[in-house]
Write a protein that holds these residues in place. Sequence first.
Motif, PDB file in Angstrom:
ATOM      1  N   THR A 282    -106.671  89.765 -82.004  1.00  0.00           N
ATOM      2  CA  THR A 282    -106.295  89.100 -80.764  1.00  0.00           C
ATOM      3  C   THR A 282    -105.685  90.053 -79.753  1.00  0.00           C
ATOM      4  OG1 THR A 282    -104.063  88.615 -81.518  1.00  0.00           O
ATOM      5  CG2 THR A 282    -105.759  86.999 -82.051  1.00  0.00           C
ATOM      6  N   GLY A 283    -105.249  91.214 -80.213  1.00  0.00           N
ATOM      7  CA  GLY A 283    -104.590  92.142 -79.307  1.00  0.00           C
ATOM      8  C   GLY A 283    -103.185  91.722 -78.937  1.00  0.00           C
ATOM      9  N   ASN A 284    -102.679  90.699 -79.607  1.00  0.00           N
ATOM     10  CA  ASN A 284    -101.338  90.219 -79.288  1.00  0.00           C
ATOM     11  C   ASN A 284    -100.432  90.360 -80.505  1.00  0.00           C
ATOM     12  OD1 ASN A 284     -99.038  88.776 -78.737  1.00  0.00           O
ATOM     13  ND2 ASN A 284    -100.125  87.167 -77.602  1.00  0.00           N
ATOM     14  N   PRO A 285     -99.491  91.309 -80.459  1.00  0.00           N
ATOM     15  CA  PRO A 285     -98.646  91.532 -81.642  1.00  0.00           C
ATOM     16  C   PRO A 285     -97.780  90.325 -81.995  1.00  0.00           C
ATOM     17  CG  PRO A 285     -97.877  92.823 -79.769  1.00  0.00           C
ATOM     18  CD  PRO A 285     -99.195  92.241 -79.373  1.00  0.00           C
ATOM     19  N   TYR A 286     -97.423  89.518 -80.982  1.00  0.00           N
ATOM     20  CA  TYR A 286     -96.555  88.367 -81.290  1.00  0.00           C
ATOM     21  C   TYR A 286     -97.309  87.341 -82.138  1.00  0.00           C
ATOM     22  CZ  TYR A 286     -93.597  90.526 -77.867  1.00  0.00           C
ATOM     23  OH  TYR A 286     -92.825  91.434 -77.191  1.00  0.00           O
ATOM     24  N   LEU A 287     -98.619  87.153 -81.804  1.00  0.00           N
ATOM     25  CA  LEU A 287     -99.430  86.274 -82.647  1.00  0.00           C
ATOM     26  C   LEU A 287     -99.509  86.842 -84.053  1.00  0.00           C
ATOM     27  CD1 LEU A 287    -102.488  85.103 -80.518  1.00  0.00           C
ATOM     28  CD2 LEU A 287    -100.627  83.739 -81.480  1.00  0.00           C
ATOM     29  N   GLY A 288     -99.575  88.159 -84.148  1.00  0.00           N
ATOM     30  CA  GLY A 288     -99.616  88.812 -85.457  1.00  0.00           C
ATOM     31  C   GLY A 288     -98.381  88.494 -86.266  1.00  0.00           C
ATOM     32  N   VAL A 289     -97.209  88.587 -85.621  1.00  0.00           N
ATOM     33  CA  VAL A 289     -95.957  88.276 -86.330  1.00  0.00           C
ATOM     34  C   VAL A 289     -95.973  86.825 -86.782  1.00  0.00           C
ATOM     35  CG1 VAL A 289     -93.457  88.093 -86.098  1.00  0.00           C
ATOM     36  CG2 VAL A 289     -94.652  90.020 -85.076  1.00  0.00           C
ATOM     37  N   LEU A 290     -96.442  85.951 -85.894  1.00  0.00           N
ATOM     38  CA  LEU A 290     -96.489  84.522 -86.237  1.00  0.00           C
ATOM     39  C   LEU A 290     -97.398  84.304 -87.449  1.00  0.00           C
ATOM     40  CD1 LEU A 290     -95.609  81.680 -85.287  1.00  0.00           C
ATOM     41  CD2 LEU A 290     -97.817  81.525 -84.126  1.00  0.00           C
ATOM     42  N   ALA A 291     -98.564  84.948 -87.445  1.00  0.00           N
ATOM     43  CA  ALA A 291     -99.498  84.798 -88.567  1.00  0.00           C
ATOM     44  C   ALA A 291     -98.857  85.314 -89.854  1.00  0.00           C
ATOM     45  CB  ALA A 291    -100.791  85.552 -88.277  1.00  0.00           C
ATOM     46  N   ALA A 292     -98.136  86.426 -89.743  1.00  0.00           N
ATOM     47  CA  ALA A 292     -97.499  87.004 -90.928  1.00  0.00           C
ATOM     48  C   ALA A 292     -96.440  86.054 -91.480  1.00  0.00           C
ATOM     49  CB  ALA A 292     -96.870  88.351 -90.582  1.00  0.00           C
ATOM     50  N   VAL A 293     -95.695  85.428 -90.568  1.00  0.00           N
ATOM     51  CA  VAL A 293     -94.672  84.480 -90.993  1.00  0.00           C
ATOM     52  C   VAL A 293     -95.308  83.323 -91.756  1.00  0.00           C
ATOM     53  CG1 VAL A 293     -93.084  82.725 -90.116  1.00  0.00           C
ATOM     54  CG2 VAL A 293     -92.982  85.049 -89.233  1.00  0.00           C
ATOM     55  N   ILE A 294     -96.412  82.809 -91.201  1.00  0.00           N
ATOM     56  CA  ILE A 294     -97.088  81.697 -91.878  1.00  0.00           C
ATOM     57  C   ILE A 294     -97.657  82.160 -93.223  1.00  0.00           C
ATOM     58  CG2 ILE A 294     -99.045  80.118 -91.707  1.00  0.00           C
ATOM     59  CD1 ILE A 294     -98.540  80.102 -88.657  1.00  0.00           C
ATOM     60  N   ALA A 295     -98.250  83.359 -93.232  1.00  0.00           N
ATOM     61  CA  ALA A 295     -98.823  83.866 -94.479  1.00  0.00           C
ATOM     62  C   ALA A 295     -97.730  84.006 -95.547  1.00  0.00           C
ATOM     63  CB  ALA A 295     -99.501  85.211 -94.236  1.00  0.00           C
ATOM     64  N   GLY A 296     -96.567  84.537 -95.146  1.00  0.00           N
ATOM     65  CA  GLY A 296     -95.468  84.690 -96.101  1.00  0.00           C
ATOM     66  C   GLY A 296     -95.028  83.344 -96.649  1.00  0.00           C
ATOM     67  N   GLY A 297     -94.906  82.363 -95.746  1.00  0.00           N
ATOM     68  CA  GLY A 297     -94.506  81.035 -96.192  1.00  0.00           C
ATOM     69  C   GLY A 297     -95.517  80.440 -97.151  1.00  0.00           C
ATOM     70  N   LEU A 298     -96.810  80.599 -96.834  1.00  0.00           N
ATOM     71  CA  LEU A 298     -97.851  80.024 -97.690  1.00  0.00           C
ATOM     72  C   LEU A 298     -97.852  80.687 -99.068  1.00  0.00           C
ATOM     73  CD1 LEU A 298    -100.857  79.566 -95.233  1.00  0.00           C
ATOM     74  CD2 LEU A 298     -99.397  77.805 -96.258  1.00  0.00           C
ATOM     75  N   MET A 299     -97.655  82.017 -99.091  1.00  0.00           N
ATOM     76  CA  MET A 299     -97.596  82.707-100.383  1.00  0.00           C
ATOM     77  C   MET A 299     -96.493  82.101-101.244  1.00  0.00           C
ATOM     78  SD  MET A 299     -99.745  85.173-101.039  1.00  0.00           S
ATOM     79  CE  MET A 299     -99.029  86.448-102.073  1.00  0.00           C
ATOM     80  N   ASN A 300     -95.327  81.877-100.627  1.00  0.00           N
ATOM     81  CA  ASN A 300     -94.220  81.297-101.383  1.00  0.00           C
ATOM     82  C   ASN A 300     -94.502  79.860-101.813  1.00  0.00           C
ATOM     83  OD1 ASN A 300     -92.661  83.515-101.542  1.00  0.00           O
ATOM     84  ND2 ASN A 300     -90.910  82.666-100.435  1.00  0.00           N
ATOM     85  N   MET A 301     -95.376  79.182-101.047  1.00  0.00           N
ATOM     86  CA  MET A 301     -95.725  77.814-101.451  1.00  0.00           C
ATOM     87  C   MET A 301     -96.487  77.817-102.777  1.00  0.00           C
ATOM     88  SD  MET A 301     -94.382  75.674 -99.440  1.00  0.00           S
ATOM     89  CE  MET A 301     -93.045  76.846 -99.482  1.00  0.00           C
ATOM     90  N   ILE A 302     -97.299  78.858-103.002  1.00  0.00           N
ATOM     91  CA  ILE A 302     -97.996  78.963-104.298  1.00  0.00           C
ATOM     92  C   ILE A 302     -96.945  79.030-105.406  1.00  0.00           C
ATOM     93  CG2 ILE A 302     -99.527  80.361-105.723  1.00  0.00           C
ATOM     94  CD1 ILE A 302    -100.818  81.407-103.198  1.00  0.00           C
ATOM     95  N   LEU A 303     -95.949  79.913-105.184  1.00  0.00           N
ATOM     96  CA  LEU A 303     -94.892  80.039-106.183  1.00  0.00           C
ATOM     97  C   LEU A 303     -94.167  78.716-106.346  1.00  0.00           C
ATOM     98  CD1 LEU A 303     -93.411  82.217-107.935  1.00  0.00           C
ATOM     99  CD2 LEU A 303     -91.682  82.221-106.156  1.00  0.00           C
ATOM    100  N   GLY A 304     -93.907  78.046-105.214  1.00  0.00           N
ATOM    101  CA  GLY A 304     -93.200  76.774-105.274  1.00  0.00           C
ATOM    102  C   GLY A 304     -93.968  75.750-106.094  1.00  0.00           C
TER     103      GLY A 304
END
Lengths: 351, 305
Positions: free
Chosen positions: B58-80
Amino acid sequence: MGNTPGRRGAAAFWASLAQISIRYGGVFLLGFGLFGLILLISGSNPIDSYRDIFVSTLGSRYGLSEVLVAMTPLLLTALAVALPSRIGLINVGGEGQMYMGACLATWAALTFGGLPGWFLLPIMVLLGMIGGAAWAAVPGVLRARGIVSETISTLLLNPVAPMIVAFFVFGYWHSPMDTNKTPIFSASARLPTLFGTRISLGLILGLALLAVFWFVMRSTRWGLEMRGLGWNHQAGRLNGIPNRKYVIVVMCLGGAIAGLAGMVLVSGYYGVLLANFSRGIGFMGFLVSWLANGSPIGIVVTSFVVAIILTGGNLLQLTRDLPYSVINILLAMTLFVVLARPSFTRKKAES
Amino acid sequence: MSKLALLGVLSSAVFSGASLLYATLGEIVSERSGIVNLGLEGVLLVSASTGFAVTSLTGNPYLGVLAAVIAGGLMNMILGYLVVNRKANQLASGLALMFFGFGLSALIGKGFVGAKIVGLPRLAVPGSSGLPKLYASLLRFDILIYLAVPVAIAIWWLLFRTRWGLGVRAVGESPDTAFASGRNPRLIRFQALWLGGALAGVGGAHLSIAYAMNWTEYMTAGLGFIAIALVIFSKWHPLYAIAGALLFSGAVAFQLLLQSSGIQVSPFLLSTIPYVLTLVVLMAWGSRRRMAAPAGLGQVYEGVE
C-alpha cells in the motif's frame, strides 16, 4: 504395584502401539488438511505438494533413510524432556543443553582430532553429555533448593548456550574459509554411518537409551521411586525417597541426553560445528515428548512422523519454490490439532 | 571515540529497545491474566512480515502497523483457543505457536524479500535542530519510539488503576475466585491475549517497518525470548519493564561502544547479559521472588460444568 512382566506386558505393548498409531493417524490427517488449505491459498497445489513430501520420504530407500537421519536428534531431545517429566520437572532447556553438548564435543574433536576413532568418539560422547548435564545442573540445583522454578531457569539459559558456541566458533575455532563454522572434523571424530546411508550410530544410541529408559521406569527401584515422586512429591518424600537428590540427578541426566543429541548432530550429521546448527530441535523434542506423553514408544512414533514432515520440507523448498520454514506450518498445524484435543494426553495420564 | 559514534550507538540502542519494550509489555499483559505465551517469537515474526508486506503493497507504513497489530492479535487468538477453550498445555501450545510463526512469516514474507518501502517517518528530537546536521540526523526517531514509554505507563494504568485491569490480575492470580466474584475468566483471558498480541504486533512492526526497513526470515533473532526474560526481570510490572528494556538497550549500546573504541570483547558474551542477569536477580531474590508472579500463571481454568 506389581507389574507382571512377560506376556501380559507384551500384549499391552502391542495394544498401546496400535492405539497410538490409530489415534495419531486421524489427528495428523486433520493437520495435513489444514496445511493443504494454506498451501492452496498461497498458490501451490496441495495434492502435488503432499505427493512430493511422501514420495520423497517414504517412497524410496534413500528417502526413508533421510527420515531416520532427521529422527535421530529428536529421539534424544525428546527423551531429555521425558525423563525429568516423570518426576514432575519441566525441562524446556533442551535447546541450550544440546548446544553445550555440541560445544564440548567439538572442542575434543578439534583438539584431539589425531586420535583414533575408538578412543576419540567415547571422549566426545562423554564430553557432550557433560556439557549438557552442566547446563541442566544449574536449574536442577535451583529447583531442588526451591529458589527458581526449573521451567524459568531452563528457558533463560537456552539463548545463552548458542551465544557461547558463537563466541568460540567466531572467535577461535572457525576455519580459514568460513567465519561461522569450524573446519571439517577429522574422520576419526565422525560417528560411523550405517548401511551406506547418512544414518549415524546416533540412531542406535537413541533407541537404546529409550529402551533403557523404558526398562528403568518399569522394572527398577529407581523407576518406582521416580514414579512415586511424579505422582506426589510430598508422599514420596515422606516415604523416604530422596527428593532433592532425584531432582538434581534426573535434571542432569536429562541435560546429558540433550547434550548427547548435540554431539550426535555435529559428529554424526554435520561433521562441523555451525554457529547456529539447530533452530529449534530442542524445542521440537519438548513437543515430541509432550505429544507422546513421555512414553518411549510414543516418542519413537511421534519423532518418526515429525521427521517425515521435516524431511519433506526440503523437497517442498526445491520443487515448489517455498521457503524451507514453511514446513513449520505443517508441523504446527498437526500440533494445534493435537493440542485442541486434550483428551489425548489426559486419558493416557489417568490410565 | 568521537561524540558522533557515541550518538550513533545510543540511537541504534533506542531503536532495538523500543521493539523489545512493546513485546515485553504484551507478554506482561497476557501473563498477568495467567497465560504464558512462549510463542512470542512467532507472533513478532508474523506481525513483522505482515506489517512489512502491507506497507510494501500500500505504500502506507501506518496501514502496515495496523495490519501488524491485527496479525499479532490473531496469532494470540490461536493460543487463546488452545489454552482457554481447549484447556491445552500452555508451554506446548506456545512452542507450537512459535513454529507456526516461523513458517507463516516465511510464507507471508516470501515475495517481499529485498523489497523497498517507505518506513515510518522519523521526527527530530525537539531541541536537536540547533545541533550540526550529522548529529541531528542521528536524533530522528519514529513515532513508535516516542510512544513506547507513554504506552508502558498507559498499560500500567490499565492494569493497576482500572476495573478491567483488576479483573485481569484477579484472573491471573486465581481464575476461580475471579469467577466467584462475577468476572468471566475466559473472556478476560481472551481480551488480555488480544491486547498482548496487539502490543507484540507493534513491536514486530517497529522492527521491520521503522528500524530495519526490510524483511528477512527469522529477523527477530531471539527478541521474543529476551522479552520473556524481561517480563520475569521486571516482576510482571509495566513500569519496571521500561527499566528492563533500558538495561538491554544499554547492554547493546555498551557492546557497540566497546567495539568501536577498539576494546576486544566478544559481542556474543555481552549478548548473554540480559539472560544471565535475570537469572542472577531471580537467585538473589530467592523464593520471595515467586510472590511477584501471578499465582495462576500456567493454570487451566476448568470452569464450572
